[in-house]
Design a protein around this motif. Structure first.
Motif, PDB file in Angstrom:
ATOM      1  N   TYR A  85      -2.491  -2.401   5.350  1.00  0.00           N
ATOM      2  CA  TYR A  85      -2.191  -0.934   5.750  1.00  0.00           C
ATOM      3  C   TYR A  85      -0.626  -0.934   6.126  1.00  0.00           C
ATOM      4  N   CYS A  86       0.181  -1.794   5.551  1.00  0.00           N
ATOM      5  CA  CYS A  86       1.562  -1.752   5.831  1.00  0.00           C
ATOM      6  C   CYS A  86       2.347  -0.503   5.576  1.00  0.00           C
ATOM      7  N   LEU A 112       0.866   2.248   5.741  1.00  0.00           N
ATOM      8  CA  LEU A 112       0.412   3.405   6.767  1.00  0.00           C
ATOM      9  C   LEU A 112       1.221   2.977   8.121  1.00  0.00           C
TER      10      LEU A 112
END
Length: 310
Positions: free
Chosen positions: A284-285, A287
């Motif tokens: 999820y980086c 995000l």
């Protein structure tokens, strides 16, 4: 009637003898009868059992041979009265009354049978009294004796029923049935007992309705993230009361099999010598960058390459 002087006895015309001549006295008649009394007394039927009566019997006898003839041969006016007297006035001796044997207490293997034995004494035509055993002088008859001493055939012996299986719902009870001797000391092969009389070894039973299936959950697994937010899983099964898998659990109450989790991150800053990169397990980086979380130490460490320069 004879008309000679002094004759008081009837002439017997019915006896076939020559009639007397006119010159004979009545006393010379060979078949004349007279009334008289027997010297002995004759006892009636009551005399042998209790106080009785003896009656004196009056009969008509021939004069020539003293034999008894019918009463109509004698003058009824000369018949003496019949007398009577009491007899056997002493009490009757006691005697044993013995009843019939009752049924034997057992049909085989030796039983006992009994009967009534009483010491009684008659005190009247239809009355009697019961005395103590000592009142009868003769040997007392036996009141009890063994009977049916023959051995009994083998018989079925049933042990106790087991518990109902399963613990709920329809099931069965079981028990062991053995062929035993009548005294239960020996066990024989089943063939020596009658198969027709063998008791049942299994019967139906029920302990009530079984509880419905239910959801059973396992322990939560490890968090998917080594640092920060992640997910953890657990097993959720629908099982019956016996532990068997079932499909009858309502889905509306099914527990969740996945939940969010968070792992504590190490706050030690990354050294300049270490390569700046995103942690492979963190997907999820992008995000993190989009929602401007790079300012936070945890997300900056986990998404170092993505947050670099921001």
């Amino acid at each position: 009637m004879c008309v000679f002087h002094g004759c008081l006895f009837p002439t017997i015309y019915s006896i076939p003898n020559p009639p007397p001549s006119s010159g004979h006295q009545c006393n010379s008649l060979p078949l004349a009868g007279r009334a008289g009394q027997l010297a002995s007394f004759k006892a009636n039927t009551l005399a042998a059992a209790w106080t009785g009566v003896q009656r004196q019997e009056v009969v008509c006898k021939r004069l020539d041979d003293n034999s008894i003839v019918q009463n109509n041969y004698c003058d009824p006016d000369s018949k003496p009265p019949e007398n009577q007297r009491t007899c056997n006035t002493e009490p009757c001796p006691p005697e044993w009354f013995i009843g019939d044997w009752l049924e034997c207490s057992k049909t085989c293997d030796g039983g006992m049978r009994t009967r009534a034995v009483l010491c009684i004494r008659k005190i009247g035509p239809s009355e009697e009294e019961t005395l103590d055993y000592s009142g009868c002088l003769t040997h007392r008859p036996v009141e009890k004796e063994p009977c049916n001493n023959q051995s009994c055939p083998p018989q079925w012996v049933a042990l106790d029923w087991s518990e109902c299986t399963p613990k709920c719902g329809p099931g069965f009870k079981h028990r062991i049935v053995l062929c035993k001797s009548s005294d239960l000391s020996k066990t024989f092969p089943a063939a020596q007992c009658s198969e027709e009389s063998k008791p049942p070894v299994r019967i139906r039973c029920s302990l009530g309705r079984c509880p419905p299936p239910r959801w059973v959950t396992g322990d939560w697994g490890q968090c998917s993230a080594q640092c920060g937010l992640g997910q953890q899983m657990r097993t959720v099964q629908c099982l019956s009361y016996t532990g068997q898998a079932s499909g009858d659990c309502p889905e509306t109450v099914r527990p969740p099999s996945m939940q969010q989790c968070e792992s504590k991150c190490d706050s030690t800053p990354i050294s300049n010598t270490e390569e700046c990169k995103d942690v492979n397990k963190v997907a999820y980086c992008p995000l993190v960058l989009k929602f401007k979380f790079c300012s936070r130490a945890y997300f900056r460490q986990m998404c170092c390459k993505t947050c670099q320069g921001h």
